[in-house]
Design a protein around this motif. Structure first.
Motif, PDB file in Angstrom:
ATOM      1  N   ASP A  36      44.501  31.985  34.950  1.00 59.25           N
ATOM      2  CA  ASP A  36      43.340  31.914  34.058  1.00 59.25           C
ATOM      3  C   ASP A  36      42.287  30.914  34.514  1.00 59.25           C
ATOM      4  O   ASP A  36      41.087  31.146  34.335  1.00 59.25           O
ATOM      5  N   ASN A  40      41.190  33.715  38.289  1.00 63.26           N
ATOM      6  CA  ASN A  40      40.204  34.539  37.582  1.00 63.26           C
ATOM      7  C   ASN A  40      38.760  34.052  37.763  1.00 63.26           C
ATOM      8  O   ASN A  40      37.867  34.882  37.946  1.00 63.26           O
ATOM      9  N   PRO A  50      35.991  38.470  35.022  1.00 66.31           N
ATOM     10  CA  PRO A  50      36.999  37.419  35.117  1.00 66.31           C
ATOM     11  C   PRO A  50      38.343  37.829  35.721  1.00 66.31           C
ATOM     12  O   PRO A  50      39.107  36.974  36.142  1.00 66.31           O
ATOM     13  N   ASP A  51      38.638  39.088  35.735  1.00 65.86           N
ATOM     14  CA  ASP A  51      39.837  39.541  36.435  1.00 65.86           C
ATOM     15  C   ASP A  51      39.585  40.945  36.975  1.00 65.86           C
ATOM     16  O   ASP A  51      38.556  41.538  36.707  1.00 65.86           O
ATOM     17  N   THR A  82      45.615  43.305  40.051  1.00 70.04           N
ATOM     18  CA  THR A  82      45.864  42.088  39.274  1.00 70.04           C
ATOM     19  C   THR A  82      47.358  41.849  39.096  1.00 70.04           C
ATOM     20  O   THR A  82      47.839  40.720  39.229  1.00 70.04           O
TER      21      THR A  82
END
Length: 139
Positions: A36, A40, A50-51, A82
Motif C-alpha cells: 500500500d 502502489n 494506485p494498483d 497485482t
C-alpha cells in the motif's frame, strides 16, 4: 522425554508448519504496508492508478444488450499481475527472513556429522581392537 520433545520440535514439517502460521499472521501487516505504501504509489506514478487491478481491464460483451452488463465478462490482466507481485513479495520475505536463516542453522549443526553417503571411519578403539584380534590370530 525432553530429547524426544526436542527431536519432535526440530523436525522439518513442524518447523514448516510453524513458519506458515507465523508468516500468515505476523507478516500480513508488513506486506500490506509494503504494497500500500511503497509498491502502489510507484505503480500509480507509472500507470496513473494506485494498483494494477484497474489497468488493462476490458469488458467483453457476451451478446446481451449494451445496457445489460450482467452478462458481460471482464478481462482483468492487471488484477492478475497485482496478485503475482503480492505473491513474490510474500515469498521473498518468507525466504530471506525464515528459510535462509534456518538453512544456515541446519548447515552449522550438520558440519560435525559425516555425510550420509560417506563411509564412517573407525574409531581408535575399533582400530586397536582389530589390531589385537589380528595379532591374536597370528599366534
Amino acid at each position: 522425554m525432553i530429547k524426544g520433545f526436542k527431536d519432535f520440535i526440530m523436525r522439518g514439517n513442524v518447523i514448516d508448519l510453524a513458519v506458515a502460521v507465523v508468516i500468515g499472521a505476523a507478516f500480513s501487516a508488513v506486506v500490506t504496508s509494503l504494497v500500500d505504501n511503497i509498491i502502489n504509489p510507484l505503480i500509480a506514478a507509472v500507470f496513473g492508478k494506485p494498483d494494477l487491478s484497474a489497468v488493462w481491464l476490458w469488458t467483453l460483451n457476451n451478446g446481451g444488450t449494451p445496457d445489460d452488463v450482467s452478462d458481460d465478462a471482464i478481462l482483468a490482466i492487471g488484477a492478475f499481475i497485482t496478485a503475482i507481485i503480492n505473491f513474490l513479495i510474500i515469498a521473498a520475505a518468507l525466504y530471506f527472513a525464515i528459510v535462509m536463516p534456518l538453512n544456515k542453522l541446519a548447515e552449522m549443526r550438520k558440519k560435525d556429522e559425516p555425510a550420509p553417503d560417506e563411509p564412517v571411519s573407525p574409531t581408535e578403539i575399533e582400530l586397536l581392537t582389530e589390531i589385537r584380534d589380528a595379532l591374536a590370530k597370528k599366534d
